[in-house]
Design a protein around this motif. Structure first.
Motif: not given
Length: 121
Positions: A17, A19, A48, A59, A63, A66-67, A80, A82, A85, A89, A93
């Motif tokens: 994960s 963030r 995204v 979304y 994703v 998951r996000f 965000l 995430m 992963l 991915d 970003y």
């Protein structure tokens, strides 16, 4: 002037994960939408996730589940989260916001400089 400051990218193993955080500042009257796009090497930039002023989120299919995108209206910030992963991915970003500037009341899109997310074992 409007500035977007991003943070939180990095290297993570598959299944891990991260963030991402994006804070907007400067000459802002009101923000309409905030969100994230990403661009992987050799691929087109893709949406995204985005969140509107009323809290509605959209979304990418890739994703969903998951996000999670959340927004702090008082701080003009989006997060965000995430999870789970995958190597696919991996991308740069970019945070984006659509807003009205203070004073001139001009509406426009503003982009952050981008933060690298790499998912690899």
């Amino acid at each position: 002037q409007v500035q977007l400051v991003e943070s939180g990218g990095g290297l993570v193993q598959p299944g891990g994960s991260l963030r991402l955080s994006c804070a907007a500042s400067g000459s802002i009257f009101s923000i309409n939408t905030m969100g994230w796009y990403r661009q992987a090497p050799g691929k087109q930039r893709e949406l995204v996730a985005v969140i509107t002023g009323d809290g509605s989120t959209n979304y990418a299919d890739s994703v969903k589940g998951r996000f999670t995108l959340s927004r702090d209206y008082a701080k003009n910030t989006v997060l965000l989260q995430m999870n789970s992963l995958k190597p696919e991915d991996t991308a740069v970003y970019h945070c984006i916001t659509n807003l009205y500037t203070a004073g001139s009341m001009e509406k426009g899109d503003y982009w952050g400089q981008g933060t690298q997310v790499t998912v690899s074992s």
